[in-house]
Scaffold this motif. Sequence first.
Motif, PDB file in Angstrom:
ATOM      1  N   CYS A  26      -0.718  17.338 -17.096  1.00 33.85           N
ATOM      2  CA  CYS A  26      -1.565  17.543 -16.354  1.00 33.85           C
ATOM      3  C   CYS A  26      -2.744  16.568 -16.615  1.00 33.85           C
ATOM      4  CB  CYS A  26      -1.796  19.303 -16.657  1.00 33.85           C
ATOM      5  SG  CYS A  26      -3.152  19.967 -15.419  1.00 33.85           S
ATOM      6  N   LEU A  27      -3.309  16.877 -17.305  1.00 35.45           N
ATOM      7  CA  LEU A  27      -4.689  15.764 -17.389  1.00 35.45           C
ATOM      8  C   LEU A  27      -4.822  14.746 -17.865  1.00 35.45           C
ATOM      9  CD1 LEU A  27      -5.367  17.674 -21.438  1.00 35.45           C
ATOM     10  CD2 LEU A  27      -6.387  17.973 -19.144  1.00 35.45           C
ATOM     11  N   GLN A  28      -3.818  13.833 -17.774  1.00 39.34           N
ATOM     12  CA  GLN A  28      -3.819  12.751 -17.579  1.00 39.34           C
ATOM     13  C   GLN A  28      -3.751  12.275 -15.675  1.00 39.34           C
ATOM     14  OE1 GLN A  28       0.180  11.550 -19.247  1.00 39.34           O
ATOM     15  NE2 GLN A  28      -0.597  10.948 -21.184  1.00 39.34           N
ATOM     16  N   GLY A  29      -3.330  13.760 -15.693  1.00 39.98           N
ATOM     17  CA  GLY A  29      -3.852  12.827 -13.611  1.00 39.98           C
ATOM     18  C   GLY A  29      -4.994  13.056 -13.704  1.00 39.98           C
ATOM     19  N   LEU A  30      -6.310  13.860 -14.451  1.00 44.69           N
ATOM     20  CA  LEU A  30      -7.543  14.060 -14.076  1.00 44.69           C
ATOM     21  C   LEU A  30      -8.162  12.795 -14.695  1.00 44.69           C
ATOM     22  CD1 LEU A  30      -7.370  17.421 -14.978  1.00 44.69           C
ATOM     23  CD2 LEU A  30      -6.864  17.205 -13.161  1.00 44.69           C
ATOM     24  N   PHE A  31      -7.314  11.692 -14.871  1.00 46.59           N
ATOM     25  CA  PHE A  31      -8.160  10.463 -15.356  1.00 46.59           C
ATOM     26  C   PHE A  31     -10.389  10.490 -14.161  1.00 46.59           C
ATOM     27  CE2 PHE A  31      -5.832   8.612 -12.109  1.00 46.59           C
ATOM     28  CZ  PHE A  31      -6.599   7.298 -11.183  1.00 46.59           C
ATOM     29  N   PHE A  32     -10.097  10.144 -12.881  1.00 42.25           N
ATOM     30  CA  PHE A  32     -11.599  10.062 -12.512  1.00 42.25           C
ATOM     31  C   PHE A  32     -12.198  11.066 -12.138  1.00 42.25           C
ATOM     32  CE2 PHE A  32      -7.898  13.151 -10.022  1.00 42.25           C
ATOM     33  CZ  PHE A  32      -8.580  13.738  -9.496  1.00 42.25           C
ATOM     34  N   CYS A  33     -11.998  12.482 -13.170  1.00 40.51           N
ATOM     35  CA  CYS A  33     -13.022  13.584 -13.141  1.00 40.51           C
ATOM     36  C   CYS A  33     -13.554  12.597 -14.103  1.00 40.51           C
ATOM     37  CB  CYS A  33     -12.391  14.686 -13.487  1.00 40.51           C
ATOM     38  SG  CYS A  33     -11.103  15.405 -12.059  1.00 40.51           S
ATOM     39  N   SER A  34     -15.466  13.218 -13.785  1.00 39.10           N
ATOM     40  CA  SER A  34     -16.107  12.687 -15.236  1.00 39.10           C
ATOM     41  C   SER A  34     -16.193  13.879 -16.116  1.00 39.10           C
ATOM     42  CB  SER A  34     -17.293  13.005 -14.545  1.00 39.10           C
ATOM     43  OG  SER A  34     -18.004  11.884 -13.241  1.00 39.10           O
ATOM     44  N   GLU A  35     -15.824  15.807 -16.271  1.00 37.78           N
ATOM     45  CA  GLU A  35     -15.828  16.341 -16.796  1.00 37.78           C
ATOM     46  C   GLU A  35     -15.147  17.147 -17.110  1.00 37.78           C
ATOM     47  OE1 GLU A  35     -19.828  19.524 -18.629  1.00 37.78           O
ATOM     48  OE2 GLU A  35     -19.568  19.281 -15.936  1.00 37.78           O
ATOM     49  N   ILE A  36     -13.910  18.102 -17.874  1.00 35.86           N
ATOM     50  CA  ILE A  36     -12.695  18.131 -17.756  1.00 35.86           C
ATOM     51  C   ILE A  36     -12.770  19.411 -18.883  1.00 35.86           C
ATOM     52  CG2 ILE A  36     -10.401  18.016 -17.914  1.00 35.86           C
ATOM     53  CD1 ILE A  36     -10.128  16.094 -17.260  1.00 35.86           C
ATOM     54  N   TYR A  37     -12.850  20.632 -18.594  1.00 36.57           N
ATOM     55  CA  TYR A  37     -12.990  21.759 -19.272  1.00 36.57           C
ATOM     56  C   TYR A  37     -11.273  22.165 -19.070  1.00 36.57           C
ATOM     57  CZ  TYR A  37     -18.288  22.935 -18.887  1.00 36.57           C
ATOM     58  OH  TYR A  37     -19.388  22.380 -19.094  1.00 36.57           O
ATOM     59  N   ILE A  38     -11.026  22.377 -20.487  1.00 38.37           N
ATOM     60  CA  ILE A  38      -9.844  23.947 -20.486  1.00 38.37           C
ATOM     61  C   ILE A  38     -10.345  25.176 -20.911  1.00 38.37           C
ATOM     62  CG2 ILE A  38      -7.808  24.414 -22.140  1.00 38.37           C
ATOM     63  CD1 ILE A  38      -7.718  21.769 -20.656  1.00 38.37           C
ATOM     64  N   ILE A  39      -9.683  26.490 -19.621  1.00 39.87           N
ATOM     65  CA  ILE A  39     -10.159  27.654 -20.033  1.00 39.87           C
ATOM     66  C   ILE A  39      -9.128  27.559 -20.994  1.00 39.87           C
ATOM     67  CG2 ILE A  39      -9.920  29.369 -18.427  1.00 39.87           C
ATOM     68  CD1 ILE A  39     -11.285  27.627 -16.327  1.00 39.87           C
ATOM     69  N   ASP A  40      -9.375  28.524 -22.158  1.00 40.36           N
ATOM     70  CA  ASP A  40      -8.406  28.358 -23.010  1.00 40.36           C
ATOM     71  C   ASP A  40      -7.851  30.478 -22.940  1.00 40.36           C
ATOM     72  OD1 ASP A  40      -6.310  28.959 -25.298  1.00 40.36           O
ATOM     73  OD2 ASP A  40      -7.558  29.644 -26.526  1.00 40.36           O
ATOM     74  N   LEU A  41      -6.728  31.130 -22.692  1.00 41.32           N
ATOM     75  CA  LEU A  41      -7.428  32.473 -22.818  1.00 41.32           C
ATOM     76  C   LEU A  41      -6.174  33.263 -24.050  1.00 41.32           C
ATOM     77  CD1 LEU A  41      -6.267  33.863 -19.094  1.00 41.32           C
ATOM     78  CD2 LEU A  41      -8.759  33.401 -20.089  1.00 41.32           C
ATOM     79  N   GLN A  42      -7.146  32.942 -25.071  1.00 38.85           N
ATOM     80  CA  GLN A  42      -6.561  33.046 -25.746  1.00 38.85           C
ATOM     81  C   GLN A  42      -4.750  33.152 -26.580  1.00 38.85           C
ATOM     82  OE1 GLN A  42      -8.468  35.211 -28.310  1.00 38.85           O
ATOM     83  NE2 GLN A  42     -10.081  34.251 -27.380  1.00 38.85           N
TER      84      GLN A  42
END
Length: 267
Positions: A26-42
């Motif tokens: 999933c993250l590899q496909g977001l290469f064009f984004c300047s900022e990426i957050y992972i929302i971790d639900l425990q």
Amino acid sequence: MDSIEKRLPITAFVGSCNEGHLLERCLQGLFFCSEIYIIDLQSDDNTLEVAKRCNTKILQYPRYPLIEEALYHAIPNATQPWVLITDPDEVVSKSLANKVISIFNSHDVNQYAAIRAPIQFYFKDHALKGTIWGGSNTCRFLFQKKDITLSKVVHEGLQISKEKRIFQIERETFDLVVHHYWMTSYKGFIEKVNRYISKEGERMHAKGIVYSFPKQLKSSLVAFWNCFFLTKGYKDGLTGLFLSFIWTYYTFGSWLSLRRYIHKNSI
């Protein structure tokens, strides 16, 4: 990862609860984004390990039953004017990523509140041709942060003004999509369906919907008709039939959830 020059003023949010095995793709496909957050639900799998390895930012919240509740708290952290929300089981194709880059480079995107993109649903790696999920569906893909309001209500986490313009990306090729590997196990799928049903009563009540059994029955029958016939679920054979019954079950259960919600809050 592509060069930094191609990154756009977009903050991406990816919600994960024990979905680390899906996260890197999933993250590899977001290469064009300047900022990426992972929302971790425990998570208690390798979600945080993957997030750190991919140099993303991390936000940790309790294990909310719905991602809308986490997004309500997470989105204000975005430092970019545009927001992208996705799940670990969604992959932005390279074709779609490059299309977004070209749109930002050739259009005045500030006149739009959101950008819609084609989405392709998969059921255990089978690309759905029909049902309410398959075929030529689109999703609200990108949002201008200043033009959205946030809610914790199921399916209504982000709302934009109806007066605002929306840019529609057309599906020019099969791969110009968000690939949504939506269901990988029956157990997880049914659990998710029931979890969302439990919250539907509150949403329906907030919209002023009044419970009645005739409405519940009619809505459920219409749900099956729409899923199997109107949106051509029959094209997917037994899978389409199964999903049409699931959609009928979801609709019927949502009305039950409304009845329970009204009863609970009238005591």
